[in-house]
Design a protein around this motif. Structure first.
Motif, PDB file in Angstrom:
ATOM      1  N   TYR A   1       4.182   4.993 -14.133  1.00  0.00           N
ATOM      2  CA  TYR A   1       4.053   4.493 -12.769  1.00  0.00           C
ATOM      3  C   TYR A   1       2.580   4.348 -12.407  1.00  0.00           C
ATOM      4  O   TYR A   1       1.751   5.135 -12.859  1.00  0.00           O
ATOM      5  CB  TYR A   1       4.702   5.466 -11.787  1.00  0.00           C
ATOM      6  CG  TYR A   1       6.211   5.427 -11.824  1.00  0.00           C
ATOM      7  CD1 TYR A   1       6.919   4.551 -11.019  1.00  0.00           C
ATOM      8  CD2 TYR A   1       6.927   6.254 -12.678  1.00  0.00           C
ATOM      9  CE1 TYR A   1       8.302   4.509 -11.051  1.00  0.00           C
ATOM     10  CE2 TYR A   1       8.319   6.220 -12.722  1.00  0.00           C
ATOM     11  CZ  TYR A   1       8.992   5.338 -11.903  1.00  0.00           C
ATOM     12  OH  TYR A   1      10.373   5.297 -11.936  1.00  0.00           O
ATOM     13  N   ILE A   2       2.288   3.354 -11.611  1.00  0.00           N
ATOM     14  CA  ILE A   2       0.974   3.312 -11.001  1.00  0.00           C
ATOM     15  C   ILE A   2       1.154   3.283  -9.484  1.00  0.00           C
ATOM     16  O   ILE A   2       2.197   2.882  -8.970  1.00  0.00           O
ATOM     17  CB  ILE A   2       0.115   2.106 -11.466  1.00  0.00           C
ATOM     18  CG1 ILE A   2       0.858   0.791 -11.259  1.00  0.00           C
ATOM     19  CG2 ILE A   2      -0.312   2.266 -12.904  1.00  0.00           C
ATOM     20  CD1 ILE A   2      -0.010  -0.400 -11.559  1.00  0.00           C
ATOM     21  N   TYR A   3       0.115   3.712  -8.828  1.00  0.00           N
ATOM     22  CA  TYR A   3       0.183   3.879  -7.384  1.00  0.00           C
ATOM     23  C   TYR A   3      -0.781   2.892  -6.748  1.00  0.00           C
ATOM     24  O   TYR A   3      -1.914   2.726  -7.214  1.00  0.00           O
ATOM     25  CB  TYR A   3      -0.207   5.320  -7.062  1.00  0.00           C
ATOM     26  CG  TYR A   3      -0.383   5.628  -5.590  1.00  0.00           C
ATOM     27  CD1 TYR A   3       0.719   5.792  -4.765  1.00  0.00           C
ATOM     28  CD2 TYR A   3      -1.653   5.786  -5.050  1.00  0.00           C
ATOM     29  CE1 TYR A   3       0.557   6.102  -3.418  1.00  0.00           C
ATOM     30  CE2 TYR A   3      -1.817   6.099  -3.706  1.00  0.00           C
ATOM     31  CZ  TYR A   3      -0.712   6.253  -2.896  1.00  0.00           C
ATOM     32  OH  TYR A   3      -0.864   6.553  -1.579  1.00  0.00           O
ATOM     33  N   VAL A   4      -0.311   2.221  -5.709  1.00  0.00           N
ATOM     34  CA  VAL A   4      -1.178   1.265  -5.034  1.00  0.00           C
ATOM     35  C   VAL A   4      -1.927   1.997  -3.933  1.00  0.00           C
ATOM     36  O   VAL A   4      -1.346   2.379  -2.916  1.00  0.00           O
ATOM     37  CB  VAL A   4      -0.364   0.103  -4.434  1.00  0.00           C
ATOM     38  CG1 VAL A   4      -1.297  -0.917  -3.818  1.00  0.00           C
ATOM     39  CG2 VAL A   4       0.494  -0.539  -5.506  1.00  0.00           C
ATOM     40  N   ALA A   5      -3.204   2.204  -4.145  1.00  0.00           N
ATOM     41  CA  ALA A   5      -3.976   2.989  -3.191  1.00  0.00           C
ATOM     42  C   ALA A   5      -4.448   2.121  -2.031  1.00  0.00           C
ATOM     43  O   ALA A   5      -4.519   2.560  -0.897  1.00  0.00           O
ATOM     44  CB  ALA A   5      -5.170   3.629  -3.883  1.00  0.00           C
TER      45      ALA A   5
ATOM     46  N   MET B   1       6.141  -5.417 -13.484  1.00  0.00           N
ATOM     47  CA  MET B   1       6.132  -4.179 -12.701  1.00  0.00           C
ATOM     48  C   MET B   1       7.201  -4.282 -11.642  1.00  0.00           C
ATOM     49  O   MET B   1       7.378  -5.318 -11.020  1.00  0.00           O
ATOM     50  CB  MET B   1       4.786  -3.993 -12.016  1.00  0.00           C
ATOM     51  CG  MET B   1       3.660  -3.866 -12.995  1.00  0.00           C
ATOM     52  SD  MET B   1       2.154  -3.592 -12.103  1.00  0.00           S
ATOM     53  CE  MET B   1       0.985  -3.752 -13.433  1.00  0.00           C
ATOM     54  N   VAL B   2       7.903  -3.191 -11.442  1.00  0.00           N
ATOM     55  CA  VAL B   2       9.012  -3.231 -10.504  1.00  0.00           C
ATOM     56  C   VAL B   2       8.716  -2.344  -9.303  1.00  0.00           C
ATOM     57  O   VAL B   2       8.292  -1.198  -9.452  1.00  0.00           O
ATOM     58  CB  VAL B   2      10.317  -2.788 -11.188  1.00  0.00           C
ATOM     59  CG1 VAL B   2      11.439  -2.736 -10.176  1.00  0.00           C
ATOM     60  CG2 VAL B   2      10.670  -3.741 -12.312  1.00  0.00           C
ATOM     61  N   LEU B   3       8.950  -2.921  -8.146  1.00  0.00           N
ATOM     62  CA  LEU B   3       8.781  -2.190  -6.906  1.00  0.00           C
ATOM     63  C   LEU B   3      10.156  -1.902  -6.335  1.00  0.00           C
ATOM     64  O   LEU B   3      10.957  -2.802  -6.131  1.00  0.00           O
ATOM     65  CB  LEU B   3       7.970  -3.046  -5.920  1.00  0.00           C
ATOM     66  CG  LEU B   3       7.906  -2.552  -4.491  1.00  0.00           C
ATOM     67  CD1 LEU B   3       7.086  -1.293  -4.399  1.00  0.00           C
ATOM     68  CD2 LEU B   3       7.321  -3.620  -3.595  1.00  0.00           C
ATOM     69  N   GLY B   4      10.448  -0.654  -6.152  1.00  0.00           N
ATOM     70  CA  GLY B   4      11.730  -0.299  -5.552  1.00  0.00           C
ATOM     71  C   GLY B   4      11.514   0.189  -4.138  1.00  0.00           C
ATOM     72  O   GLY B   4      10.394   0.252  -3.656  1.00  0.00           O
TER      73      GLY B   4
ATOM     74  N   GLN C   1       0.815  -1.202   0.000  1.00  0.00           N
ATOM     75  CA  GLN C   1       0.000   0.000   0.000  1.00  0.00           C
ATOM     76  C   GLN C   1       0.857   1.263   0.000  1.00  0.00           C
ATOM     77  O   GLN C   1       1.888   1.331   0.646  1.00  0.00           O
ATOM     78  CB  GLN C   1      -0.915  -0.013   1.225  1.00  0.00           C
ATOM     79  CG  GLN C   1      -2.004   1.007   1.121  1.00  0.00           C
ATOM     80  CD  GLN C   1      -3.094   0.776   2.149  1.00  0.00           C
ATOM     81  OE1 GLN C   1      -3.187  -0.319   2.721  1.00  0.00           O
ATOM     82  NE2 GLN C   1      -3.898   1.775   2.390  1.00  0.00           N
ATOM     83  N   ASN C   2       0.397   2.260  -0.732  1.00  0.00           N
ATOM     84  CA  ASN C   2       1.064   3.556  -0.850  1.00  0.00           C
ATOM     85  C   ASN C   2       2.388   3.501  -1.613  1.00  0.00           C
ATOM     86  O   ASN C   2       3.174   4.429  -1.539  1.00  0.00           O
ATOM     87  CB  ASN C   2       1.331   4.198   0.517  1.00  0.00           C
ATOM     88  CG  ASN C   2       0.055   4.455   1.278  1.00  0.00           C
ATOM     89  OD1 ASN C   2      -1.013   4.611   0.661  1.00  0.00           O
ATOM     90  ND2 ASN C   2       0.143   4.474   2.585  1.00  0.00           N
ATOM     91  N   LYS C   3       2.624   2.421  -2.319  1.00  0.00           N
ATOM     92  CA  LYS C   3       3.879   2.335  -3.064  1.00  0.00           C
ATOM     93  C   LYS C   3       3.637   2.707  -4.520  1.00  0.00           C
ATOM     94  O   LYS C   3       2.527   2.597  -5.031  1.00  0.00           O
ATOM     95  CB  LYS C   3       4.436   0.912  -3.030  1.00  0.00           C
ATOM     96  CG  LYS C   3       4.744   0.415  -1.645  1.00  0.00           C
ATOM     97  CD  LYS C   3       6.166   0.680  -1.286  1.00  0.00           C
ATOM     98  CE  LYS C   3       6.557  -0.111  -0.062  1.00  0.00           C
ATOM     99  NZ  LYS C   3       7.447   0.621   0.811  1.00  0.00           N
ATOM    100  N   LEU C   4       4.730   3.055  -5.151  1.00  0.00           N
ATOM    101  CA  LEU C   4       4.687   3.285  -6.590  1.00  0.00           C
ATOM    102  C   LEU C   4       5.235   2.052  -7.298  1.00  0.00           C
ATOM    103  O   LEU C   4       6.233   1.484  -6.875  1.00  0.00           O
ATOM    104  CB  LEU C   4       5.579   4.465  -6.968  1.00  0.00           C
ATOM    105  CG  LEU C   4       5.010   5.874  -6.901  1.00  0.00           C
ATOM    106  CD1 LEU C   4       6.014   6.826  -7.494  1.00  0.00           C
ATOM    107  CD2 LEU C   4       3.692   5.973  -7.649  1.00  0.00           C
ATOM    108  N   LEU C   5       4.574   1.653  -8.350  1.00  0.00           N
ATOM    109  CA  LEU C   5       5.071   0.540  -9.148  1.00  0.00           C
ATOM    110  C   LEU C   5       5.460   1.065 -10.516  1.00  0.00           C
ATOM    111  O   LEU C   5       4.706   1.807 -11.143  1.00  0.00           O
ATOM    112  CB  LEU C   5       3.985  -0.524  -9.318  1.00  0.00           C
ATOM    113  CG  LEU C   5       3.395  -1.120  -8.045  1.00  0.00           C
ATOM    114  CD1 LEU C   5       2.247  -2.056  -8.398  1.00  0.00           C
ATOM    115  CD2 LEU C   5       4.480  -1.875  -7.285  1.00  0.00           C
TER     116      LEU C   5
END
Lengths: 697, 464
Positions: B422-426, B450-453, B396-400
């Motif tokens: 980028y998409i945002y996990v709401a 999709m990459v999560l950093g 949650q609240n991360k950018l992918l």
């Protein structure tokens, strides 16, 4: 040592100094340095060997891991450079190691006998003969340790089995200061961990050779069939062997055979870059005609410890144990395992030099061939070279012409191959060429070499080296129309600005006018300036038009959103658009000049904004079933499908629909779905029409 | 008010409602070669309008009679000729500085112009200047680059700007690396301008190529160098295709972290220099950095065409240390801007639901420093870059980052692939195995990898 090599080596050394733990990131980092500087592989290898030799025993293992990582991840040329001293590097370290770290080293050795994991290459990391020596030595030591175990000794170093009575002295004998180390390395600070020497000083540290790998700049050559080459070599070996069988006394034959066998081994175990292979092949070809061994005169032969350990069944005198009664130590024992050429230096004039420089050999073997009026070996030549092949008249090479091998203390593959780069038939007066420094591959010097002319290989190479490209002397300034004006401005003022720190501080306020007064006509909306020429005025007019167009009152209603970024390939091909450039507001002239293609063009120039509807986005053209090309249109300020037409909720290729409609007699509808309201007809025609793959200019 | 071309009647930007607008304005006179420096927090606005004279904001000229609005900005308005500004709103601090490094900037610009002219007269055979700017944090690197870019655009060039600083995005969010050619004016209010949107934009949009780095610092992780290499490849390929850009060359912005070096060795700087064939290396501030690099690169001259000019420019007195708090706010503003736009350019991102199974998530494997090298380890650098993860509440609240690579590609391919956005996990509903996403663009969530950093950090409350 040339500067870059020294510098790279120094950097590598500095990084090595910091390596005190088995740290994966640090080791990866060092490996990366090695990987990126393969042209300085020799210097780096030497640095690494020196470091392993001189660092404290407890830091040796991490350094060995660096070695391991480099040979496995980078491979050649490191395997060659490191391989030739590996025995010593390994055993020196092994002897001073604590017992548990020895285990780790043995583990390393095991992996070196196997192919690199996950690699396509089935060959072991190091050639079998390199590891075999070490293996043998370790077996001996283990046996010795086994014996040792029976002795109630305090932690003693492993000692070799000895046929001399063990003298239980508390201090090592003075005459053998480099006695094997006690187990705990920390317990012996007085012991200089540097360079234990065994036996005769055979391995004087090799002066690092500066050798720029030729393949660095080489163009990929037509791939050489390695197998072919190998079979050629094998064949040559067998013929030579036959000849040798008939004539045991013939030195030339013998040396040649030795050389060939070494070569074969190299071919079998190393991966050589194509250029080197080509060089080898050339040489082999040259050797192929049976040389008429006309008693060659050898120059005084130095004993050169060759590291290409020829695995010939040699009839060299076996190494005998030191005759005197000093207790033999591991070192001596180990020395015994070395290939037999590490004998005391032979008198220079000895007719039977025990060791040969491979370079020397091949060269020597080839020279009789030449003198016996067999066509000279084709000089090594890159295929794209522009100049005619060097004269083909066979030319006996005087010994002097060859770079004196005696000045090269070590035979190395590098020198061998560098040798091949030289013109086989070069005029005798040609200087031994420097093998280093120049980043350009060495070409056979032409008898009267001119500076690289246009079209010469050197020039070609430079030109191909793309980036800061060479400037062909003849290039006439082709100024693009936009830039031409800029460059026609007075240069001389600017020419004084050097790119130095000092120069940046000098006030040159007069230059500022070029940013302001030179373009007095400013756009009140965004501050962009234009020249006061008529061209500048036209540009400003188009610029103002553009401002007007983008002020679209309907935009907000459409739900504007951020678009996806361009994929890499499209981005590379994308050309920026200047809203002031003429071709995008009006290409009437284009249309009138190419009136024949006019209707077609108009069809192609139609576009629709990429639909919001996902289903529609994925849908192909219903007529041709091909997908649409999405491009960015400045006109529409949106991603659009060019050559597209929306009819009855479906999107067609405009050209497809046109053909279809012609047949069916349906009238072409106008371009719908434009953001731009009343101007759209003109706009649609104005989007640069250069075929289906229209980019936004 | 209708705005007609040529009528100098630009519409007033709509003031954000949450800001108490002070209608009172004051005039500020600036004499020639001075600058007005100001800091505005994110909760206030400052309006600036040029009444007479000329003025520029990091090289981009202020249009006469246009009101510019600044929010969350630390900047300076410089004048070569003297000017009168009308200033409204509230600032944290502002003052007029007499000493500025602008002359050096101008000199540098004209020296670069020299090189560009050379490229033009060589018929685009030679490449224009390849500039890298290095220096510690807050030494004014980005400001200098903006100024250089603006001047180059003003001189009719089309320079390429490459951002390799993950702390600040350029035309994208922080944590990304991007490159774009600037053929049109650099935006004053929006920093670098805007990447494409689906509608018209008052300032020509810039077309960035974006890669995802996903870490705060180039010195951590091993993705930095490969990405630099990849970027260099793309940029040089583009330049070969595009003469206008080739003549203008490019300018690279870097992170302050790479200028720290280890014992005088600046590995990442050297890597960038060699990959991009940099020929002008500008150091800002730090004497030590300059001397180390000058020594390094003056020794390396083998071929005149490969020589690197190392130049030191003074750090501007206007450089202020930006607190971590401010930087965080700046990052959040950049991310917000990516989805929602800024000022009068309002964007409508799309909110959508996705099943866990629809997302092909890859998480950067954090490299621990005490990892051991294992002998027999084949590739020291081929340990996995990513691990595949299934969505969880931690998302949650991360950018992918949505790459252009398919999830079945090799990890290197995923790493080196440019991104679409980028998409945002709401929100994450673990029970229903559903994720609520904020996507810049309507339509199906792409099935790409999709990459999560770990960078940028969580952005809570982007969607309320």
């Amino acid at each position: 040592m040339s500067l870059p090599a020294a510098e790279v080596a120094a950097d590598f050394r500095d990084a090595l100094q910091d390596l005190r733990l088995n740290s994966r990131p640090e080791i990866s980092n060092l490996t990366l340095i090695a990987k990126e500087n393969t042209e300085y592989a020799e210097a780096i290898s030497t640095e690494l060997e020196n470091h392993i030799r001189s660092t404290r025993p407890e830091w040796k293992l991490p350094a060995l891991y660096v070695l391991d990582s480099i040979v496995k991840n980078v491979g050649t040329p490191y395997t060659v450079y490191i391989g030739r001293n590996l025995y010593r590097t390994f055993m020196d370290a092994y002897l001073v190691m604590a017992q548990d770290t020895r285990k780790a080293m043995e583990g390393l050795l095991r992996t070196w006998k196997m192919p690199v994991p996950e690699s396509m290459d089935p060959r072991p990391v190091f050639p079998a003969d390199v590891t075999r020596d070490i293996e043998n030595a370790l077996t001996k030591i283990r046996a010795a340790v086994q014996q040792q175990v029976q002795r109630p000794q305090h932690a003693l170093p492993p000692r070799p089995p000895t046929n001399v009575a063990w003298r239980d002295t508390s201090t090592p004998p003075q005459n053998l200061p480099r006695y094997a180390a006690p187990n705990d390395p920390r317990a012996r600070p007085s012991f200089p961990p540097t360079t234990p020497q065994y036996g005769p000083p055979l391995h004087t540290a090799t002066p690092p050779m500066q050798y720029q790998q030729p393949q660095q700049q080489a163009q990929p050559m037509s791939s050489i069939d390695l197998a072919d080459l190998k079979s050629e070599v094998t064949q040559l070996i067998s013929t030579t062997q036959t000849m040798f069988a008939h004539n045991h006394a013939d030195l030339a034959l013998r040396t040649k055979l030795q050389a060939l066998l070494s070569l074969k081994q190299i071919l079998d175990t190393q991966t050589l870059p194509p250029q080197q292979l080509e060089a080898v092949r050339q040489q082999i070809r040259a050797l192929a005609p049976p040389p008429a061994p006309s008693t060659p005169v050898y120059p005084p032969q130095h004993t050169l410890p060759t590291h290409f350990q020829p695995n010939l069944p040699s009839n060299f005198p076996p190494v005998t144990a030191p005759p005197n009664s000093a207790p033999p130590n591991v070192a001596q024992l180990l020395a015994g395992f070395r290939p037999p050429m590490q004998q005391t230096p032979q008198p220079a004039s000895t007719p039977n030099p025990p060791a040969f420089n491979l370079v020397d050999l091949l060269k020597r073997v080839s020279s009789p061939a030449q003198s016996s009026s067999i066509p000279a070996p084709a000089p090594f030549q890159l295929p794209f070279q522009g100049f005619p092949p060097p004269n083909s008249t066979p030319m006996p090479i005087p010994q002097a012409a060859a770079p004196a091998p005696s000045s090269t203390p070590t035979a190395s593959l590098a020198t061998l191959l560098a040798q091949f780069n030289k013109p086989a038939g070069a005029p005798p007066m040609s200087q031994p060429m420097p093998m280093q420094s120049t980043p350009v591959p060495q070409f056979p010097p032409q008898p009267n070499t001119a500076p690289p002319t246009l079209g010469s290989a050197e020039w070609l190479l430079k030109a191909l080296g793309s980036v800061p490209g060479a400037t062909p002397a003849i290039s006439t300034p082709i100024a693009s129309q936009q830039m031409a004006r800029q460059s026609s401005a007075p240069f001389n003022v600017m020419d004084q600005i050097e790119l130095t720190t000092v120069s940046m501080k000098k006030p040159r306020l007069h230059l500022i006018s070029r940013l302001y007064e030179a373009k007095p006509n400013i756009c009140a909306t965004c501050g962009r300036r234009f020249e006061s020429t008529s061209e500048g005025k036209e540009k400003k007019a188009r610029h103002m038009d553009w401002h007007f167009k983008v002020k679209d009152p309907d935009a907000a209603k459409r739900g504007v959103h951020r678009s996806w970024y361009m994929p890499e390939k499209e981005w590379i091909e994308y050309k920026e658009v200047d809203e002031t450039s003429p071709n995008h507001t009006s290409n009437d002239s284009n249309n009138s000049t190419s009136s024949g293609a006019k209707p077609k063009k108009q069809a192609k120039d139609r576009y629709v904004s990429v639909p919001q509807d996902v289903a529609l986005q994925q849908a192909p053209c219903p007529i041709c079933q091909e997908k649409f090309d999405t491009v960015w249109s400045v006109e529409a300020n949106d991603f659009v499908w060019m050559d597209a037409l929306s009819v009855g909720g479906k999107v067609y290729h405009a050209t497809c629909f046109e053909e279809y409609s012609k047949g069916a007699g349906i009238a072409m509808p106008g371009t719908p779905d434009s953001v731009l309201g009343k101007r759209r007809a003109e706009d649609a025609a104005s989007v640069n029409g250069e075929g289906k793959k229209v980019r936004a200019f | 008010m209708i705005s007609l071309p040529g009528l100098n009647l630009a519409s007033q930007p709509i003031e954000p409602l949450n800001v108490p607008t002070s209608t009172a304005t004051r005039t500020q006179d600036l004499s020639a070669n001075t600058e007005y420096r100001f800091e505005v927090s994110f909760s206030r606005t400052l309006t600036v309008k040029l009444q007479s004279g000329t003025a520029e904001f990091f090289g981009t000229e202020l249009a006469p009679a246009t009101t510019y609005t600044f929010q969350g900005t630390k900047g300076a308005i410089f004048t070569w000729h003297g000017c009168k500004l009308e200033i409204g709103g509230e600032v944290e601090s502002d003052y007029v500085a007499e000493e500025t490094p602008m002359m050096s900037c101008a000199n540098l610009h004209f020296a670069l112009e020299n090189l560009r002219d050379k490229s033009v007269s060589s018929g685009s055979v030679e490449m224009g200047p390849r500039v890298l700017v290095v220096g510690p944090e807050n030494s004014g690197k980005t400001s200098l680059i903006k100024t250089m870019t603006s001047y180059a655009v003003k001189s009719g060039r089309q320079p390429m700007v490459v951002n390799l600083d993950p702390r600040q995005g350029m035309l994208s969010v922080p944590g990304s690396f991007s490159a774009a050619a600037y053929s049109s004016i650099v935006d004053i209010e929006e920093g670098w301008g805007s990447s494409p949107i689906s509608g018209p934009s008052p300032i020509p949009v810039k077309m960035p190529l974006v890669y995802h780095y996903g870490l705060k610092d180039p010195e951590e992780g091993k993705a930095f160098k490969p990405l630099v290499t990849r970027m260099a490849l793309a940029v040089t390929s583009r330049l070969e295709e595009d003469n206008a850009s080739k003549q203008a060359g490019f300018i690279i912005d870097s992170s302050g972290a790479i200028s720290q070096g280890k014992n005088g060795v600046y590995e990442n700087i050297e890597h960038i220099v060699s990959e991009f064939s940099v020929n002008v290396l500008i150091t800002l501030g730090s004497e030590r950095l300059y001397s180390d690099l000058a020594r390094k690169f003056s020794n390396q001259v083998r071929d005149p065409s490969e020589s690197v000019s190392v130049i030191r420019l003074e750090k501007s007195g206007g450089c202020v240390d930006r607190s971590e708090e401010y930087m965080k706010a700046l990052r959040h503003a950049q991310i917000r801007e990516y989805f929602f736009g800024k000022g009068d350019e309002t964007l409508a991102p799309s909110s959508q639901m996705a099943d866990f199974g629809d997302l092909n998530l890859f998480k950067l494997v954090q490299e621990s420093d005490n990892a051991e090298y294992r002998p027999g380890d084949y590739d020291a650098s081929s340990s996995p870059i990513y691990e595949k993860i299934t969505p969880s509440a931690a998302l949650q609240n991360k950018l992918l980052a949505i790459t252009t690579a398919s999830p079945n590609e090799r990890q290197e391919v995923i790493r080196d692939s440019s991104i679409r956005g980028y998409i945002y996990v709401a929100d994450v509903d673990e029970a229903k195995k559903k994720v609520k996403l904020l996507s810049p663009q309507p339509g199906q969530t792409p099935g790409n990898a999709m990459v999560l950093g770990s960078w940028p950090e969580d952005i809570p409350g982007l969607v309320s």
